[in-house]
Write a protein that holds these residues in place. Structure first.
Motif, mmCIF file in Angstrom:
data_model
loop_
_atom_site.group_PDB
_atom_site.id
_atom_site.type_symbol
_atom_site.label_atom_id
_atom_site.label_comp_id
_atom_site.label_asym_id
_atom_site.label_seq_id
_atom_site.Cartn_x
_atom_site.Cartn_y
_atom_site.Cartn_z
ATOM 1 N N LEU A 1 74.922 61.314 -20.978
ATOM 2 C CA LEU A 1 75.233 59.954 -21.387
ATOM 3 C C LEU A 1 74.491 59.567 -22.661
ATOM 4 O O LEU A 1 73.325 59.884 -22.829
ATOM 5 N N VAL A 2 75.191 58.862 -23.536
ATOM 6 C CA VAL A 2 74.598 58.354 -24.779
ATOM 7 C C VAL A 2 74.641 56.829 -24.719
ATOM 8 O O VAL A 2 75.663 56.232 -24.396
ATOM 9 N N CYS A 3 73.526 56.211 -25.056
ATOM 10 C CA CYS A 3 73.412 54.756 -25.027
ATOM 11 C C CYS A 3 74.170 54.137 -26.203
ATOM 12 O O CYS A 3 74.045 54.583 -27.345
ATOM 13 N N ALA A 4 74.935 53.105 -25.929
ATOM 14 C CA ALA A 4 75.661 52.404 -26.992
ATOM 15 C C ALA A 4 74.724 51.504 -27.799
ATOM 16 O O ALA A 4 75.041 51.127 -28.924
ATOM 17 N N ASN A 5 73.579 51.184 -27.247
ATOM 18 C CA ASN A 5 72.640 50.293 -27.922
ATOM 19 C C ASN A 5 71.792 51.031 -28.960
ATOM 20 O O ASN A 5 71.678 50.596 -30.101
ATOM 21 N N CYS A 6 71.203 52.166 -28.587
ATOM 22 C CA CYS A 6 70.303 52.875 -29.494
ATOM 23 C C CYS A 6 70.832 54.232 -29.936
ATOM 24 O O CYS A 6 70.192 54.911 -30.730
ATOM 25 N N ALA A 7 71.983 54.656 -29.402
ATOM 26 C CA ALA A 7 72.625 55.938 -29.733
ATOM 27 C C ALA A 7 71.789 57.143 -29.343
ATOM 28 O O ALA A 7 71.987 58.240 -29.841
ATOM 29 N N GLY A 8 70.845 56.947 -28.435
ATOM 30 C CA GLY A 8 70.042 58.058 -27.936
ATOM 31 C C GLY A 8 70.480 58.441 -26.530
ATOM 32 O O GLY A 8 71.230 57.707 -25.873
ATOM 33 N N PRO A 9 70.036 59.583 -26.043
ATOM 34 C CA PRO A 9 70.353 59.979 -24.673
ATOM 35 C C PRO A 9 69.757 58.992 -23.667
ATOM 36 O O PRO A 9 68.602 58.572 -23.805
ATOM 37 N N VAL A 10 70.538 58.612 -22.681
ATOM 38 C CA VAL A 10 70.069 57.659 -21.658
ATOM 39 C C VAL A 10 68.889 58.248 -20.890
ATOM 40 O O VAL A 10 67.981 57.532 -20.474
ATOM 41 N N ARG B 1 64.998 55.296 -24.315
ATOM 42 C CA ARG B 1 64.389 54.777 -25.545
ATOM 43 C C ARG B 1 64.360 53.257 -25.617
ATOM 44 O O ARG B 1 63.447 52.676 -26.191
ATOM 45 N N CYS B 2 65.371 52.592 -25.057
ATOM 46 C CA CYS B 2 65.434 51.131 -25.154
ATOM 47 C C CYS B 2 65.579 50.532 -23.747
ATOM 48 O O CYS B 2 65.807 51.249 -22.778
ATOM 49 N N PRO B 3 65.429 49.212 -23.610
ATOM 50 C CA PRO B 3 65.566 48.577 -22.297
ATOM 51 C C PRO B 3 66.937 48.817 -21.648
ATOM 52 O O PRO B 3 67.038 48.952 -20.434
ATOM 53 N N THR B 4 67.989 48.907 -22.474
ATOM 54 C CA THR B 4 69.323 49.166 -21.932
ATOM 55 C C THR B 4 69.383 50.557 -21.309
ATOM 56 O O THR B 4 69.942 50.747 -20.234
ATOM 57 N N CYS B 5 68.822 51.547 -21.994
ATOM 58 C CA CYS B 5 68.774 52.919 -21.465
ATOM 59 C C CYS B 5 68.010 52.958 -20.143
ATOM 60 O O CYS B 5 68.443 53.579 -19.176
ATOM 61 N N ARG B 6 66.859 52.327 -20.130
ATOM 62 C CA ARG B 6 66.029 52.358 -18.925
ATOM 63 C C ARG B 6 66.723 51.683 -17.753
ATOM 64 O O ARG B 6 66.662 52.172 -16.622
ATOM 65 N N MET C 1 71.660 54.225 -12.249
ATOM 66 C CA MET C 1 72.322 55.478 -11.873
ATOM 67 C C MET C 1 71.499 56.262 -10.856
ATOM 68 O O MET C 1 72.046 56.874 -9.947
ATOM 69 N N GLN C 2 70.175 56.237 -10.989
ATOM 70 C CA GLN C 2 69.326 56.948 -10.039
ATOM 71 C C GLN C 2 69.407 56.313 -8.651
ATOM 72 O O GLN C 2 69.332 57.008 -7.654
ATOM 73 N N GLU C 3 69.568 54.996 -8.586
ATOM 74 C CA GLU C 3 69.691 54.317 -7.294
ATOM 75 C C GLU C 3 71.031 54.612 -6.637
ATOM 76 O O GLU C 3 71.135 54.659 -5.420
ATOM 77 N N GLN C 4 72.084 54.826 -7.431
ATOM 78 C CA GLN C 4 73.418 55.069 -6.898
ATOM 79 C C GLN C 4 73.622 56.508 -6.454
ATOM 80 O O GLN C 4 74.489 56.786 -5.638
#
Length: 64
Positions: free
Chosen positions: A6-15, A19-24, A30-33
């Motif tokens: 998965l790539v984050c739409a906010n920071c363009a880094g791997p989820v 790297r950012c609060p959105t990724c975290r 996803m880990q809870e699901q």
């Protein structure tokens, strides 16, 4: 789906890197699901399935 793809739409880094609060937040959700085998890669799941089938065949042959 695994986190490493998965790539984050906010920071363009791997989820997975978080790297950012959105990724975290996405990573945590996803880990809870995911179930107990959710963290395994598809290759590891296939290897586990093959090992389980091999054990079943060995047990069947030993007790027959």
């Amino acid at each position: 789906m695994t986190l490493d793809r998965l790539v984050c739409a906010n920071c363009a880094g791997p989820v997975a890197e978080g790297r950012c609060p959105t990724c975290r937040a996405s990573r945590q959700r996803m880990q809870e699901q995911q179930g107990p085998l959710g963290g395994l890669s598809p290759a590891a799941l296939i290897a586990l399935l093959v090992a389980l089938i091999a054990c079943a065949l060995i047990a069947r042959h030993a007790f027959a």
